[in-house]
Design an enzyme around this catalytic site. Structure first.
Site, short mmCIF file in Angstrom:
data_model
loop_
_atom_site.label_atom_id
_atom_site.label_comp_id
_atom_site.label_asym_id
_atom_site.label_seq_id
_atom_site.Cartn_x
_atom_site.Cartn_y
_atom_site.Cartn_z
N GLU A 146 -5.42 1.46 2.08
CA GLU A 146 -5.17 0.04 2.91
C GLU A 146 -5.19 0.27 4.28
O GLU A 146 -6.09 -0.35 4.88
CB GLU A 146 -3.86 -0.47 2.83
CG GLU A 146 -3.50 -1.82 3.56
CD GLU A 146 -3.09 -1.58 4.94
OE1 GLU A 146 -2.89 -2.52 5.57
OE2 GLU A 146 -2.61 -0.41 5.22
N GLU A 147 -5.06 1.58 4.89
CA GLU A 147 -5.16 1.95 6.08
C GLU A 147 -6.44 2.08 6.71
O GLU A 147 -6.70 2.13 7.96
CB GLU A 147 -4.22 3.17 6.47
CG GLU A 147 -2.73 3.11 6.13
CD GLU A 147 -2.00 2.14 7.01
OE1 GLU A 147 -2.50 1.72 7.93
OE2 GLU A 147 -0.63 2.41 7.00
N ASP A 149 4.83 -5.05 2.88
CA ASP A 149 4.21 -4.02 3.99
C ASP A 149 5.19 -3.68 5.20
O ASP A 149 5.23 -4.78 6.03
CB ASP A 149 2.87 -4.19 4.37
CG ASP A 149 2.36 -3.00 4.95
OD1 ASP A 149 2.87 -2.10 5.37
OD2 ASP A 149 1.06 -3.20 5.62
N HIS A 151 0.88 -1.38 -0.04
CA HIS A 151 -0.05 0.20 -0.18
C HIS A 151 0.99 1.30 -0.05
O HIS A 151 1.96 1.44 0.60
CB HIS A 151 -0.86 -0.13 1.26
CG HIS A 151 -0.35 0.21 2.65
ND1 HIS A 151 -0.26 1.49 3.16
CD2 HIS A 151 0.24 -0.94 3.35
CE1 HIS A 151 0.26 1.40 4.44
NE2 HIS A 151 0.41 -0.37 4.50
N ASP A 154 5.75 2.32 7.16
CA ASP A 154 4.39 2.06 6.91
C ASP A 154 3.75 3.01 5.70
O ASP A 154 3.02 3.90 6.36
CB ASP A 154 3.76 1.73 7.96
CG ASP A 154 2.44 1.04 7.74
OD1 ASP A 154 2.15 0.62 6.88
OD2 ASP A 154 1.56 1.14 9.00
N HIS A 174 2.24 4.86 11.99
CA HIS A 174 0.73 5.45 12.41
C HIS A 174 0.97 6.93 13.09
O HIS A 174 0.14 7.32 13.73
CB HIS A 174 -0.19 4.81 12.64
CG HIS A 174 -0.65 3.43 12.25
ND1 HIS A 174 -1.66 2.63 12.40
CD2 HIS A 174 -0.31 3.04 10.89
CE1 HIS A 174 -1.61 1.53 11.48
NE2 HIS A 174 -0.70 1.89 10.61
N1 BES Z 1 1.63 -2.09 8.08
C1 BES Z 1 0.31 -2.44 8.80
C2 BES Z 1 0.18 -3.57 9.18
C3 BES Z 1 0.92 -4.27 10.41
C4 BES Z 1 1.41 -3.63 11.52
C5 BES Z 1 1.45 -5.66 9.96
C6 BES Z 1 1.94 -4.28 12.54
C7 BES Z 1 2.22 -6.16 11.30
C8 BES Z 1 2.56 -5.50 12.28
C9 BES Z 1 -0.94 -1.90 7.89
O1 BES Z 1 -0.74 -0.93 7.42
C10 BES Z 1 -1.97 -1.69 8.89
O2 BES Z 1 -1.94 -0.71 9.75
N2 BES Z 1 -2.94 -2.51 8.92
C11 BES Z 1 -4.08 -2.26 9.84
C12 BES Z 1 -5.28 -3.38 9.58
C13 BES Z 1 -6.11 -2.87 8.33
C14 BES Z 1 -7.05 -3.96 7.91
C15 BES Z 1 -6.46 -1.38 8.11
C16 BES Z 1 -3.64 -2.58 11.19
O3 BES Z 1 -2.58 -3.71 11.49
O4 BES Z 1 -4.08 -2.07 12.21
ZN ZN Z 2 -0.58 0.91 8.59
#
Ligand code: BES
Ligand code: ZN
Length: 483
Positions: free
Chosen positions: A254-255, A282, A203, A220, A364
């Site tokens: 994605e976020e 990612d 993403h 990220d 984030h």
């Molecule tokens: N890069 C993250 C995913 C992530 C974070 C994987 C920490 C492993 C460890 C991704 O951008 C993200 O923030 N994903 C969301 C969930 C998504 C369905 C919005 C999350 O993990 O909160």
């Molecule tokens: Zn993220």
């Protein structure tokens, strides 16, 4: 009197807006355990419509979605947004559909090309690309700078393909229904079986839980996108022509719940596109754990694709200049875009920067910057793994002529006899195939030695291609003129 009217008006406005917020429900899919817990905690804010395996289709209030983020999980949202009831239900079902009739055989045969490729990875490029992406200030999906980052990547990929003189490459924008931010897809059309797809993606959007005007998203996920760009650059610089179609994707939004990737994966599935493997990048640049690459073993991921990645690391990265180590970990939820592909029944994998929980703690937030990482040593390993994956899964078109090994294979043509000799390569030639310029194989000659002579008396004079298949190192293809 006027005053009272005013107050009444504002009270009305307030009530209407509160109701509008309460009425803000949407469809989603999520882990069925999370859905049941949420149903107990907030019975009026979630409807569980259907459950299949460990996934449920739900109709959920934004407020409940936020609670899910805060209470049930370390990271939220923990759900995947769906634009309609049909789409939510479709997602529960498609996995079973696509998984039928699928036998993908992953093999390691392209040593020569892969070794060339991983030698070419340049960590400075990855740094430049992370800094460029961070430079947009925010790539939050509603911001114009997020869309700009996507259009700029389209331009960059088009310029790279043009500079490489590639007519088999195209770049397109994918517009979405549930975000104004577009995604971008670069395609290298397969030279032999263009209907088989190998895809890598990540993403390009970012988020900041407290202020979306300042969301640098360096790890990220500028890191993953920079990794993918470097993989594509190396493939162009080495003139890699794949047998299968290879795609590079940078997803929107994605976020906020895998919005971009789920729309794209749904469209691919709807169009019956045969995606043989999808690998997600990612967060690739924060070395938070003792090993380098962490293969995520969530049950929705493909065990065979994970094993292939592990085999690739064992084969190409267990010693020498390109050595790195791996471990395993899990998200325990649909944590990134690979989940969108897995949900459509495609084989998906997600090699991650650290053990879950030891990953970059600044994501984030406004502190997810390049300066917090300092170099791109970690992402460089992911670029190598990505190249190993793309080259070994898409395979090289046998008729592309690999001139880089010119000095390893000597050819001499005299009196319609082709003499070949391998120098400085610890291998034997199993077989030599001669193709004419239309691509038709016209001679097969078994060798099992390092040198030999092939008599081509009954062929017409002209251009031909000889493909030397090795015991260990894949093959070399060379053009020659028969005279
Ligand atoms: N890069 C993250 C995913 C992530 C974070 C994987 C920490 C492993 C460890 C991704 O951008 C993200 O923030 N994903 C969301 C969930 C998504 C369905 C919005 C999350 O993990 O909160
Ligand atoms: Zn993220």
């Amino acid at each position: 009197m006027k005053n009272t009217l005013f107050r009444l008006f504002f009270l009305l406005l307030f009530v209407v807006s509160v109701q509008a917020q309460e009425a803000s429900y949407f469809y989603a899919t999520m882990d069925s355990n999370d859905a049941s817990k949420l149903k107990v905690a907030l019975p009026n804010e979630i409807d569980i419509i259907a459950t299949k395996g460990n996934q449920s289709a739900v109709y959920i209030a934004r407020t409940a979605a936020l609670k899910l983020q805060e209470s049930l999980l370390l990271h939220g949202p923990g759900y995947v947004f769906k634009s309609s009831l049909e789409k939510a239900l479709f997602s529960l079902d498609t996995k079973a559909i696509n998984q039928q009739n699928k036998i993908v055989n992953f093999t390691i045969t392209e040593d020569v090309l892969v070794n060339q490729a991983i030698n070419m990875v340049n960590s400075d490029n990855i740094e430049d690309d992370i800094l460029t992406l961070e430079g947009y200030g925010t790539r939050y999906h509603t911001k114009t700078s997020a869309a700009q980052a996507v259009y700029d990547l389209k331009d960059k990929w088009e310029a790279m393909a043009l500079a490489a003189g590639r007519t088999d490459v195209s770049v397109r924008i994918f517009n979405h229904s549930n975000t104004n931010m577009p995604s971008v897809i670069m395609t290298i059309e397969g030279a032999e079986t263009p209907d088989d797809y190998i895809i890598i993606g990540g993403h390009i959007d970012s988020i900041n839980s407290s202020n979306n005007n300042d969301a640098p998203g360096a790890d990220d996920n500028a890191s993953g996108i920079a990794t993918i760009i470097e993989i594509s650059r190396v493939l162009f610089d080495m003139d890699f022509i794949p047998k299968k179609t290879v795609e590079f994707m940078a997803f929107a939004a994605e976020e906020i719940g895998l919005v971009g990737s789920s729309e794209i994966a749904e469209e691919y599935s709807y169009n019956n596109i045969n995606v043989e493997a999808y690998v997600q990048f990612d967060m690739t640049n924060y070395a938070g754990s003792s090993s380098d690459v962490y293969i995520t073993t969530d049950t929705y991921n493909s065990a065979s694709l994970n094993n292939f990645l592990i085999d690739l690391i064992g084969h190409y990265n267990s010693s020498g200049d390109h050595q790195f180590t791996y471990g395993t970990t899990a998200c325990n939820y649909g944590c990134s875009d690979h989940f969108s592909w897995a949900q459509q029944g495609y084989d998906a994998a997600f090699p991650f920067e650290a053990a879950f929980g030891q990953h970059n703690p600044f994501i984030h937030s406004s502190q997810d910057t390049y300066s917090m990482m300092g170099n791109t040593d970690h992402a460089t390993k992911f670029a190598k793994l990505g190249l190993e994956f793309v080259i070994e899964s898409a395979k090289s078109n046998a008729l592309s002529v690999n001139d880089y090994l010119n000095n390893k294979m000597l050819l001499l043509m005299k009196d319609k006899q082709l003499t070949y000799r391998l120098v400085d390569l610890d291998d034997t030639i199993l077989e030599v195939s001669i193709y004419d310029i239309s691509g038709k194989k016209i001679v097969t000659h078994s060798s099992n030695r390092q040198s030999g002579i092939i008599s081509l008396q009954n062929l017409d004079l002209g251009f031909y291609i000889a493909v030397f298949n090795f015991n260990k190192n894949g093959y070399i293809a060379k053009k020659f003129i028969l005279r």
